[in-house]
Motif scaffolding. Structure first.
Motif, PDB file in Angstrom:
ATOM      1  N   ASP A  68       0.813  -1.221   0.000  1.00 30.48           N
ATOM      2  CA  ASP A  68       0.000   0.000   0.000  1.00 30.48           C
ATOM      3  C   ASP A  68       0.845   1.269   0.000  1.00 30.48           C
ATOM      4  N   THR A  69       2.181   1.111   0.008  1.00 29.66           N
ATOM      5  CA  THR A  69       3.061   2.285  -0.008  1.00 29.66           C
ATOM      6  C   THR A  69       4.280   1.994  -0.871  1.00 29.66           C
ATOM      7  N   LEU A  70       4.669   2.996  -1.657  1.00 24.12           N
ATOM      8  CA  LEU A  70       5.899   2.900  -2.430  1.00 24.12           C
ATOM      9  C   LEU A  70       6.908   3.867  -1.837  1.00 24.12           C
ATOM     10  N   TYR A  71       8.069   3.357  -1.496  1.00 26.10           N
ATOM     11  CA  TYR A  71       9.149   4.197  -0.997  1.00 26.10           C
ATOM     12  C   TYR A  71      10.135   4.468  -2.134  1.00 26.10           C
ATOM     13  N   VAL A  72      10.638   5.704  -2.167  1.00 23.30           N
ATOM     14  CA  VAL A  72      11.546   6.112  -3.231  1.00 23.30           C
ATOM     15  C   VAL A  72      12.750   6.800  -2.611  1.00 23.30           C
ATOM     16  N   PHE A  73      13.917   6.394  -3.069  1.00 26.35           N
ATOM     17  CA  PHE A  73      15.160   7.045  -2.661  1.00 26.35           C
ATOM     18  C   PHE A  73      15.718   7.775  -3.871  1.00 26.35           C
ATOM     19  N   ASP A  74      15.844   9.090  -3.769  1.00 29.68           N
ATOM     20  CA  ASP A  74      16.392   9.910  -4.848  1.00 29.68           C
ATOM     21  C   ASP A  74      17.912   9.850  -4.754  1.00 29.68           C
ATOM     22  N   LEU A 127       5.266   7.470  -1.640  1.00 26.88           N
ATOM     23  CA  LEU A 127       4.163   7.785  -2.533  1.00 26.88           C
ATOM     24  C   LEU A 127       2.957   6.979  -2.068  1.00 26.88           C
ATOM     25  N   ASP A 128       1.967   7.663  -1.553  1.00 32.98           N
ATOM     26  CA  ASP A 128       0.759   7.002  -1.100  1.00 32.98           C
ATOM     27  C   ASP A 128      -0.208   6.829  -2.258  1.00 32.98           C
ATOM     28  N   LEU A 129      -1.136   5.926  -2.094  1.00 32.24           N
ATOM     29  CA  LEU A 129      -2.061   5.575  -3.161  1.00 32.24           C
ATOM     30  C   LEU A 129      -3.222   6.553  -3.244  1.00 32.24           C
ATOM     31  N   PRO A 166      -7.094   7.657  -3.153  1.00 35.37           N
ATOM     32  CA  PRO A 166      -8.060   7.181  -2.152  1.00 35.37           C
ATOM     33  C   PRO A 166      -8.884   5.983  -2.607  1.00 35.37           C
ATOM     34  N   GLU A 167      -9.037   5.799  -3.923  1.00 34.71           N
ATOM     35  CA  GLU A 167      -9.850   4.680  -4.410  1.00 34.71           C
ATOM     36  C   GLU A 167      -9.111   3.346  -4.327  1.00 34.71           C
ATOM     37  N   VAL A 168      -7.811   3.385  -4.023  1.00 31.35           N
ATOM     38  CA  VAL A 168      -6.960   2.204  -4.111  1.00 31.35           C
ATOM     39  C   VAL A 168      -6.493   1.800  -2.721  1.00 31.35           C
ATOM     40  N   SER A 169      -6.581   0.499  -2.407  1.00 32.81           N
ATOM     41  CA  SER A 169      -6.112  -0.002  -1.120  1.00 32.81           C
ATOM     42  C   SER A 169      -4.723  -0.594  -1.202  1.00 32.81           C
ATOM     43  N   SER A 170      -4.337  -1.137  -2.385  1.00 34.32           N
ATOM     44  CA  SER A 170      -3.016  -1.746  -2.530  1.00 34.32           C
ATOM     45  C   SER A 170      -2.665  -1.852  -4.003  1.00 34.32           C
ATOM     46  N   PHE A 171      -1.434  -2.238  -4.256  1.00 36.32           N
ATOM     47  CA  PHE A 171      -0.972  -2.408  -5.634  1.00 36.32           C
ATOM     48  C   PHE A 171      -0.056  -3.623  -5.702  1.00 36.32           C
ATOM     49  N   ALA A 172       0.188  -4.098  -6.937  1.00 36.47           N
ATOM     50  CA  ALA A 172       1.053  -5.262  -7.140  1.00 36.47           C
ATOM     51  C   ALA A 172       1.655  -5.189  -8.532  1.00 36.47           C
ATOM     52  N   ASN A 173       2.736  -5.945  -8.733  1.00 35.34           N
ATOM     53  CA  ASN A 173       3.365  -6.105 -10.047  1.00 35.34           C
ATOM     54  C   ASN A 173       3.819  -4.766 -10.626  1.00 35.34           C
ATOM     55  N   VAL A 174       4.810  -4.165  -9.968  1.00 37.27           N
ATOM     56  CA  VAL A 174       5.314  -2.853 -10.382  1.00 37.27           C
ATOM     57  C   VAL A 174       6.251  -3.004 -11.571  1.00 37.27           C
TER      58      VAL A 174
END
Length: 828
Positions: free
Chosen positions: A655-661, A670-672, A674-682
């Motif tokens: 449910d959260t993507l972390y990014v290191f610049d 990067l939070d999702l 509001p319509e989305v609870s989770s993600f997969a297969n990036v």
């Protein structure tokens, strides 16, 4: 109130007085001016670059005189762009951008550039200089429609084609009476068909080439234009454009069943072979689907492979339009070869049978759209096949094993077991050899793959003779990725660092890399000629890097991590990320010195090593987060390292993507939507600096597709269209920025192709032909009431989604899940 007004009046004056006058080049500011690929950008020798930043020039700007040579200095105070100590030609200057030419003799590799303005100079920025590689100017900025058409000729503006004959100095124009022609061989394809091409250096704009392409009779609006210098492909653009996708359909022969594989032309849309189950005689029943000829017929004859596990006999050429297979039935075995004939299928011509100089065991793609066949024996031979002419050229594969001998342990080398004797019982190779230049390579060896007690850094030459060995410092050994699973754990990432064999350039010819042998992370910094190895103290109290100079007589140095920080080592490939723009390497870290593989290998921060200062720094995740570094769960794109959070309850979703610049050494989340609870297969799409993934509200993919914009630190949702239950993203086409997906519906049951335009935001739903319910892959069959869905009967996905041709080819299935036809969608 008046006091406030006075303060506001003087504030702009104060701000103006404080504005820095030194030029500032953005760390991501050097970009190929024609391809406009985000940094880290690649530019060919002689190519054209944008240098983006602030205070690069005066507000009024400056442009070079049209039709004249370019200066290397302009304005007063003087503005220069320097590569090393050399000022380079300049096209134009504004406060935020300078356009300049990379001199043709600039050395290949990572290059530093600075801007000088009077006595002040910017900090250096980096980009990579390559050998000749076409960069095509297009109307949408590196993609989409390109060039102008006159009669039957397409003329492109191109940079990066390399040196010319006669030689033209950087920033100058050739004589109008003596055309300057690139030395690199230029070829082109339009819609996957060969198109005669010629190139000459412009007599009006320094550094630009005019490439004239004769359009083939089959050319259509929206076709992908592929341009090559030597065997290097440029950015893909299109011939004009289409208002929408073009859809075609061909029915399959009656009774078609048991299809197992689809093999499509690399560049020509609609030229495909479907393969059935291999017969007892080793032959594969095959159907040639040719949309140009508007037919789908059985391929005559027998075509075979060396192993029954291979799903198809035919293979496509790389950057070509032909398909090839060994003609059967097989005669012989893998040790002696199985066939001395190759069948070549190509669009628009009759099939061709080619006789080889011996029995081959396999046929595969070779550079330049050619094929090669491997002929076993001593030595192993390779037959190079030109699919256009059938001409065969014979050569030797690899080479003879290198001789032994040499100092530092004798140099005895075992090509099967990846061993090299570095002395003192240290023989097991645990890093891939790294090129140092001058035919030398660096590596690390240990005394045992199970329990390491000794380790050495070594340098070998092209004959595998050991030139230098250095022991690891006392109390330190290379950090070996684990091989054992933690109790109750699965996963652990890909089976090996190099599942297809070792990288090219090894002195011993390569070969298959055994699983979990190359288990040590190492980095070579060419600028300082230092070799860094990730290591762990023998008492497991601390991790760090060991710095080995690549010259004799200098001692190694330990660069320890801070207390309580260890490399995340619960995966069978310890992850490190090379950050090209900042000349750093990033390591995900955790508070525990793990030595077992876990399904989700967690990390809580990033540690970076700066190659320039040799200093280590740490960046924690925001909000006490944790991310997964197993396999491809963590990756990098454009010097952003990204990873999803770890939560076993999510069952593979996050449910959260972390990014290191990697440029600023900062981390963000990067939070999702509001319509989305989770993600997969990036998945990543570097040309736009974005990631895309299946978005879930309640079930996987039911919310649509979520896009993560790394440059702008934002997210947006491409929603599942009405009438569909879920969406599965498949790929993005670089030439048009179209995202191809498959939508699944239950009433009536079926799947369809969806095309999301990432530029306009439009969605196009491709209607299935009559009688087709499913396309490409069969979803799980619905179960009986109260029962879970039943998996499809091991039917492989029969689809080819090809970014090189902007084409989607999928087998269509009826409502009874039987193959009935082939759908071709040109997504222009």
């Amino acid at each position: 109130m008046r006091t406030k007004a006075v303060v506001c009046l003087f504030l702009p004056v104060l701000l103006i007085a404080q504005v820095p006058t030194a030029p500032v080049v953005s760390p991501r500011g050097v970009v190929n001016a024609f391809t406009q690929q985000p940094a880290p950008s690649t530019v060919a020798q002689g190519g054209i670059i944008w240098i983006n930043g602030i205070n690069l020039g005066p507000a009024a700007g400056w442009k070079a005189e049209p039709g004249a040579a370019l200066p290397t200095t302009a304005l007063d105070p003087a503005v220069e762009v320097r590569i090393g100590q050399r000022a380079i030609p300049i096209y134009s200057i504004t406060p935020s951008r300078i356009v300049a030419q990379v001199p043709i003799d600039t050395p290949q590799g990572v290059t530093q550039i600075v801007v000088r303005r009077g006595e002040q100079q910017s900090a250096p920025a980096r980009f990579t200089v390559t050998q000749p590689n076409p960069a095509i100017s297009a109307s949408l900025g590196g993609f989409g429609p390109a060039g102008t058409i006159s009669g039957n000729t397409l003329t492109l503006r191109v940079a990066g084609l390399g040196q010319t004959d006669p030689v033209t100095a950087p920033g100058t124009l050739p004589s109008a009476d003596n055309a300057a022609i690139p030395r690199a061989a230029i070829r082109a394809n339009v819609g996957g068909m060969p198109a005669p091409a010629s190139a000459r250096l412009s007599t009006q704009t320094p550094g630009e080439f005019e490439v004239a392409i004769e359009l083939p009779p089959s050319a259509q609006d929206g076709d992908v234009v592929n341009l090559f210098a030597g065997n290097n492909a440029g950015n893909r653009v299109t011939l004009k454009s289409l208002n929408g996708p073009k859809v075609d359909y061909l029915p399959l022969p009656a009774g078609t069943a048991n299809l197992r594989a689809i093999t499509s032309s690399d560049l020509r849309p609609g030229f495909t072979v479907l393969s059935g189950i291999r017969a007892d005689d080793g032959c594969y029943p095959s159907i040639l689907v040719d949309f140009d000829a508007k037919k789908a017929d059985s391929v005559p004859g027998c075509h075979t492979t060396v192993a029954a596990q291979i799903l198809a006999a035919f293979t496509p050429s790389n950057d070509g339009s032909a398909l090839a297979a060994l003609a059967g039935p097989a005669e012989g075995d893998p040790a002696t070869g199985i066939s001395s004939k190759v069948t070549i299928l190509a669009p628009g011509v009759e099939s061709r049978s080619v006789e080889l100089p011996g029995k081959a065991i396999t046929v595969g793609a070779a550079p330049g759209g050619n094929f090669n066949a491997l002929i076993p024996g001593t030595p192993i031979r390779v037959a190079l096949i030109n699919p256009d002419t059938g001409e065969v050229t014979e050569g030797i594969a690899g080479g003879a094993p290198p001789p032994g001998g040499g100092p530092g342990g004798g140099g005895a080398f075992n090509t099967n077991n990846l061993q090299i004797d570095l002395g003192d019982g240290v023989k097991e190779l645990v890093t891939a050899p790294t090129g140092l230049g001058q035919n030398q390579q660096a590596l690390v060896g240990v005394d045992s793959l199970e329990t390491v007690t000794k380790a050495k850094f070594g340098i070998i030459n092209a004959q595998a003779q050991v030139l230098l060995t250095v022991d690891f410092p006392d109390g330190w050994l290379p950090l070996m990725a684990p091989t054992q699973q933690a109790p109750g754990q699965g996963g652990g990432g890909p089976p090996g660092m190099f599942p297809g064999g070792l990288p090219g350039g090894l002195p011993f010819g390569g070969g298959a890399a055994p699983v979990n042998r190359l288990r040590v992370a190492a980095q070579f910094d060419a600028a300082t000629r230092q070799y860094y190895v990730l290591a762990r103290a023998t008492d497991k109290s601390k991790d760090g890097f060991i710095r080995f100079p690549v010259v004799a007589g200098q001692d190694p140095q330990v660069l320890p991590f801070s207390d309580g920080k260890f490399a995340a080592s619960c995966t069978n490939q310890i992850r490190t990320f090379n950050l090209e723009l900042a000349r750093r390497v990033a390591v995900p870290t955790s508070p525990t010195p793990e030595n077992l593989i876990r399904a989700a290998c967690g990390a809580t921060s990033f540690l970076t090593l700066d190659f320039t200062t040799r200093q280590l720094s740490e960046t924690a995740l925001p909000g006490q987060g944790q991310f997964n570094v197993t396999g491809n769960a963590a990756n990098d794109v454009n010097d952003y390292v990204y990873a999803a959070n770890t939560d076993p309850a999510q069952q593979g979703r996050s449910d959260t993507l972390y990014v290191f610049d990697g440029v600023t050494s900062s981390a963000f989340r990067l939070d999702l939507p509001p319509e989305v609870s989770s993600f997969a297969n990036v998945n990543a799409f570097p040309p736009m600096g974005i990631l895309y993934a299946q978005a879930t509200a309640r079930a996987v993919g039911d919310a649509g597709i979520v896009l993560f914009d790394l440059e702008n630190a934002s997210t947006r949702l491409l929603p599942t269209p009405a009438g569909f239950n879920s969406v599965q993203p498949l790929t993005i086409f670089p030439a048009t920025r179209k995202l191809i997906a498959r939508g699944t519906r239950t009433e009536p049951a079926g799947t369809q192709i969806l095309i999301y335009d990432l530029v306009s935001g439009d969605l196009q739903i491709i209607a299935n032909p009559e009688g087709v319910s499913f396309v490409g892959a069969l979803p799980n069959a619905p179960g009986q009431p109260g029962q879970p869905p039943q998996p499809a009967q091991q039917q492989p996905a029969l689809q080819n989604i090809n970014p090189k041709s902007n084409a989607v080819t999928m087998v269509g299935f009826d409502s009874q899940r039987r193959p009935v036809g082939v759908l071709l969608v040109r997504a222009h």
